[in-house]
Design an enzyme around this catalytic site. Structure first.
Site, short mmCIF file in Angstrom:
data_model
loop_
_atom_site.label_atom_id
_atom_site.label_comp_id
_atom_site.label_asym_id
_atom_site.label_seq_id
_atom_site.Cartn_x
_atom_site.Cartn_y
_atom_site.Cartn_z
N ARG A 48 -8.59 1.43 9.89
CA ARG A 48 -8.15 0.07 10.20
C ARG A 48 -9.15 -0.66 11.10
NH1 ARG A 48 -2.25 0.85 9.48
NH2 ARG A 48 -1.08 -0.99 10.06
N LYS A 98 0.84 -1.21 0.00
CA LYS A 98 0.00 0.00 0.00
C LYS A 98 0.86 1.26 0.00
CE LYS A 98 -2.02 -0.76 3.95
NZ LYS A 98 -1.26 -1.91 4.44
N ARG A 130 12.40 -1.83 10.91
CA ARG A 130 11.38 -1.32 11.84
C ARG A 130 11.20 -2.33 12.97
NH1 ARG A 130 6.16 0.38 8.31
NH2 ARG A 130 5.16 -0.63 10.06
N ARG A 138 12.31 -6.56 4.99
CA ARG A 138 12.19 -5.14 4.65
C ARG A 138 13.19 -4.30 5.45
NH1 ARG A 138 6.27 -2.42 4.70
NH2 ARG A 138 6.41 -2.47 6.95
N ARG A 187 0.75 -8.72 13.90
CA ARG A 187 0.18 -7.69 13.02
C ARG A 187 -0.79 -8.31 12.02
NH1 ARG A 187 5.21 -5.01 10.46
NH2 ARG A 187 3.79 -3.46 9.59
P1 AMP Z 1 1.79 0.82 9.36
O1 AMP Z 1 3.00 1.59 9.02
O2 AMP Z 1 0.57 1.29 8.61
O3 AMP Z 1 1.99 -0.67 9.25
O4 AMP Z 1 1.46 1.13 10.90
C1 AMP Z 1 2.39 0.81 11.91
C2 AMP Z 1 1.69 0.75 13.26
O5 AMP Z 1 1.12 2.02 13.56
C3 AMP Z 1 0.53 -0.23 13.34
O6 AMP Z 1 0.93 -1.56 13.62
C4 AMP Z 1 -0.27 0.37 14.49
O7 AMP Z 1 0.34 0.12 15.74
C5 AMP Z 1 -0.14 1.87 14.22
N1 AMP Z 1 -1.20 2.35 13.31
C6 AMP Z 1 -1.06 2.85 12.06
N2 AMP Z 1 -2.23 3.21 11.53
C7 AMP Z 1 -3.16 2.91 12.46
C8 AMP Z 1 -4.58 3.02 12.50
N3 AMP Z 1 -5.28 3.49 11.47
N4 AMP Z 1 -5.22 2.61 13.64
C9 AMP Z 1 -4.54 2.15 14.70
N5 AMP Z 1 -3.20 1.99 14.71
C10 AMP Z 1 -2.50 2.37 13.61
#
Ligand code: AMP
Length: 218
Positions: free
Chosen positions: A88, A13, A160, A127, A171
Site C-alpha cells: 500500500r 479486491k 466495520r 457494506r 481512507r
Molecule cells: P483493508 O481491509 O485492506 O481496507 O484494511 C483495513 C485497514 O488496515 C487499513 O485502513 C489500514 O489501517 C490497515 N492496513 C491494511 N493493509 C495495510 C497495509 N498494507 N499497510 C498499512 N496499513 C494497512
C-alpha cells in the site's frame, strides 16, 4: 503466480481475491484481515494497529511487511498467492520485491481496480460484514435474507468501524496519497494491467481471469 490486487477500498479486491483463491488454490493474503484478526484477539500488534485502522490511517510499513514476510513462508504459498491490500506504499512494494528476490521469485502481475470515488462511498457506507465468517453484504445491493444476519453462518452482521462515512473519506485520501503511486511503480516494471471495477462482480471476475490467462500465454 504472485498476483497483486491494487485499488481503492471498496473496489472489490477482497471479493475477487476470495473467488480466485477458491478457483485456483492460491491463498488470499489480506493484511486488513490479518490486522483485524490481531485486533479481535487483542494481541500487542492488534492493540497498536487498532487506533490507526479506526481512523482510516495506514499502520506502519514494518508491521505489515513482517506479517507478509512470515505468512508467505507457509507451505500453501509455495505455488503462489494473491495479495489483497498489500503493498500500500512504495516502501512496502520495494520491501516485497527485495523479499521475493531473496527467494528467487518476483511479482507476476499487478491489477489495478479502476472505479469512481463516488461509487466507493456508496459501496463502503452500505457494506455489512459477518462478524464470524467475514462474508460481505450490502444494505441495498446484496441484502441478507434476514436483516443483519449472515446467510452463510447465521452470525450477526456488523459495520466495520472504518466503513463509517466520516472515516471513508480519509481512507480514500490515504489511498490517493500513498497507494496510487504504486500504479506507476508497477507500470514502470511492465507488470501493470487495469480492469473496470465498476462492473458486476461476475464481469470483473471474467476480466481478471482473462488477464491471468493472457499472462500465462504471453
Ligand atoms: P483493508 O481491509 O485492506 O481496507 O484494511 C483495513 C485497514 O488496515 C487499513 O485502513 C489500514 O489501517 C490497515 N492496513 C491494511 N493493509 C495495510 C497495509 N498494507 N499497510 C498499512 N496499513 C494497512
Amino acid at each position: 503466480m504472485i498476483l497483486i490486487l491494487l485499488g481503492p477500498p471498496g473496489s472489490g479486491k477482497g471479493t475477487q481475491a476470495k473467488k480466485l483463491s477458491e478457483q485456483r488454490g492460491w491463498p488470499q493474503l489480506s493484511t486488513g484481515d490479518m490486522l483485524r484478526s490481531a485486533v479481535s484477539r487483542k494481541t500487542d500488534l492488534g492493540l497498536k494497529a487498532k487506533a490507526f485502522m479506526d481512523k482510516g490511517e495506514l499502520v506502519s510499513d514494518s508491521v505489515v511487511i513482517g506479517l507478509i514476510a512470515e505468512r508467505t513462508q507457509d507451505p500453501d504459498c509455495a505455488k503462489g498467492f494473491i495479495l489483497d491490500g498489500f503493498p500500500r506504499t512504495v516502501p512496502q512494494s520495494e520491501a516485497l520485491d527485495d523479499m521475493l528476490a531473496t527467494r528467487s521469485k518476483s511479482v507476476d502481475l499487478a491489477v489495478e481496480f479502476q472505479i469512481d470515488h463516488e461509487e466507493l462511498v456508496d459501496r463502503l457506507s452500505g457494506r455489512r460484514t459477518c462478524s464470524k465468517c467475514g462474508e460481505m453484504f450490502h444494505i441495498k445491493s446484496k441484502k441478507p435474507l434476514k436483516k443483519d444476519i449472515c446467510d452463510l453462518c447465521g452470525s450477526a452482521l456488523v459495520q466495520r468501524p472504518d466503513d463509517q462515512e466520516s472515516v471513508i473519506q480519509n481512507r480514500l485520501q490515504v489511498y490517493n496519497a500513498q497507494t496510487a503511486p504504486l500504479i506507476e511503480y508497477y507500470e514502470d516494471q511492465g507488470k501493470l494491467s487495469r480492469l473496470n471495477a465498476a462492473q458486476s462482480p461476475e464481469q470483473v471476475q471474467e476480466d481478471l481471469i482473462d488477464l491471468i490467462a493472457s499472462l500465462s500465454v504471453g
